[in-house]
Design an enzyme around this catalytic site. Structure first.
Site, PDB file in Angstrom:
ATOM      1  N   CYS A 144      46.677  33.736  46.382  1.00 20.89           N
ATOM      2  CA  CYS A 144      46.992  32.408  45.692  1.00 20.89           C
ATOM      3  C   CYS A 144      48.290  32.592  44.738  1.00 20.89           C
ATOM      4  CB  CYS A 144      45.549  31.907  44.781  1.00 20.89           C
ATOM      5  SG  CYS A 144      46.053  30.226  43.969  1.00 20.89           S
ATOM      6  N   HIS A 157      40.716  34.169  43.563  1.00 19.50           N
ATOM      7  CA  HIS A 157      40.420  34.394  42.145  1.00 19.50           C
ATOM      8  C   HIS A 157      39.515  33.394  41.648  1.00 19.50           C
ATOM      9  CE1 HIS A 157      43.097  31.279  40.432  1.00 19.50           C
ATOM     10  NE2 HIS A 157      43.705  31.329  41.508  1.00 19.50           N
ATOM     11  N   ASP A 194      48.870  31.162  42.216  1.00 22.56           N
ATOM     12  CA  ASP A 194      48.584  31.176  40.687  1.00 22.56           C
ATOM     13  C   ASP A 194      49.344  32.482  39.921  1.00 22.56           C
ATOM     14  OD1 ASP A 194      47.361  31.729  38.142  1.00 22.56           O
ATOM     15  OD2 ASP A 194      45.870  30.175  38.675  1.00 22.56           O
ATOM     16  N   CYS A 212      39.939  29.233  40.404  1.00 24.87           N
ATOM     17  CA  CYS A 212      41.052  28.903  41.042  1.00 24.87           C
ATOM     18  C   CYS A 212      41.234  27.255  41.072  1.00 24.87           C
ATOM     19  CB  CYS A 212      40.982  29.172  42.562  1.00 24.87           C
ATOM     20  SG  CYS A 212      42.437  28.883  43.520  1.00 24.87           S
ATOM     21  N   ARG A 237      49.175  34.082  37.366  1.00 26.14           N
ATOM     22  CA  ARG A 237      47.962  34.860  36.742  1.00 26.14           C
ATOM     23  C   ARG A 237      47.564  36.068  37.657  1.00 26.14           C
ATOM     24  NH1 ARG A 237      43.939  30.667  34.572  1.00 26.14           N
ATOM     25  NH2 ARG A 237      44.515  29.702  36.589  1.00 26.14           N
TER      26      ARG A 237
HETATM   27 ZN    ZN Z   1      44.262  29.887  42.715  1.00 25.51          ZN
END
Ligand code: ZN
Length: 208
Positions: A42, A98, A44, A101, A46
């Site tokens: 992803c 994750h 993302d 999400c 993080r």
């Molecule tokens: Zn995500």
């Protein structure tokens, strides 16, 4: 110092540290890469592939998009996959979702998000396939987290439906496919689904 200058300063420090520990670090990477893994994760911020696996540049070939999707008509993903499998000859392809999400959570709502809608529809398809199981869970968080897991599983299965993976399985018995889910709250990766090279799939998706 502004934000960009800070990034560039940090980069210089990082490069100097690398050379201090291993003076040939960058020289070795200069002419070639030979990663054993393709990471489809992803976007993302993080969930950075190298950092959470404690690996260095050169070890993981990375593709990231919103909610780590393997969409059959996504030429970007297919190009990365073809290069990783056919040229770099990676041993493993990892689809890494994750918990928590945002893309998956958004797909569970009825919000109209404009240009993002078509992408989220692929996640809604996964929800529709597994609606009974997901709805049997009590809280919204549990439901969203289960959809994260099931989405990773479906994206691994999508990989197995590509001619790129099927040809590599037939000719070289690799790569193995894996579905992982990373926990943002504890930093731990939960392996949830595997397809070893050569796994039989639904015959309608098998190429001759
Ligand atoms: Zn995500």
């Amino acid at each position: 110092m502004n934000e960009l200058e800070t990034l560039l300063e940090s980069n210089k420090e990082w490069a100097a540290n690398k050379v201090q520990v291993d003076k040939d670090f960058f020289r070795r990477l200069q002419d070639q890469q030979s990663p054993k893994f393709l990471w489809i994760g992803c976007s993302d911020s993080r969930v950075p592939a190298n950092e959470i696996t404690n690996t260095d540049p050169g070890e993981i070939f990375v593709h990231r998009n919103v909610a780590n999707m393997v969409v059959h008509t996504d030429l970007n993903l297919l190009t990365v996959l073809a290069y990783a499998v056919s040229v770099l000859k990676v041993e493993h392809v990892l689809v890494v979702g994750h918990y928590g999400c945002g893309g998956v959570k958004a797909a569970m709502t009825n919000q109209n998000l404009g240009i993002i809608n078509p992408w989220l529809k692929h996640i809604k398809d996964v929800y529709r396939l597994h609606r009974d199981e997901i709805n049997s869970l009590e809280s919204e968080t549990e439901q969203a987290n289960r959809l994260v897991e099931l989405n990773v599983q479906e994206q691994v299965m999508n990989l197995s439906k590509t001619s790129i993976i099927q040809e590599a399985w037939q000719q070289e018995r690799r790569p193995h496919l894996h579905g992982w889910v990373y926990g943002i709250s504890n930093g731990i990766i939960n392996p949830i689904f595997n397809m070893p090279a050569g796994t039989h799939i639904d015959p309608i998706y098998e190429f001759e």
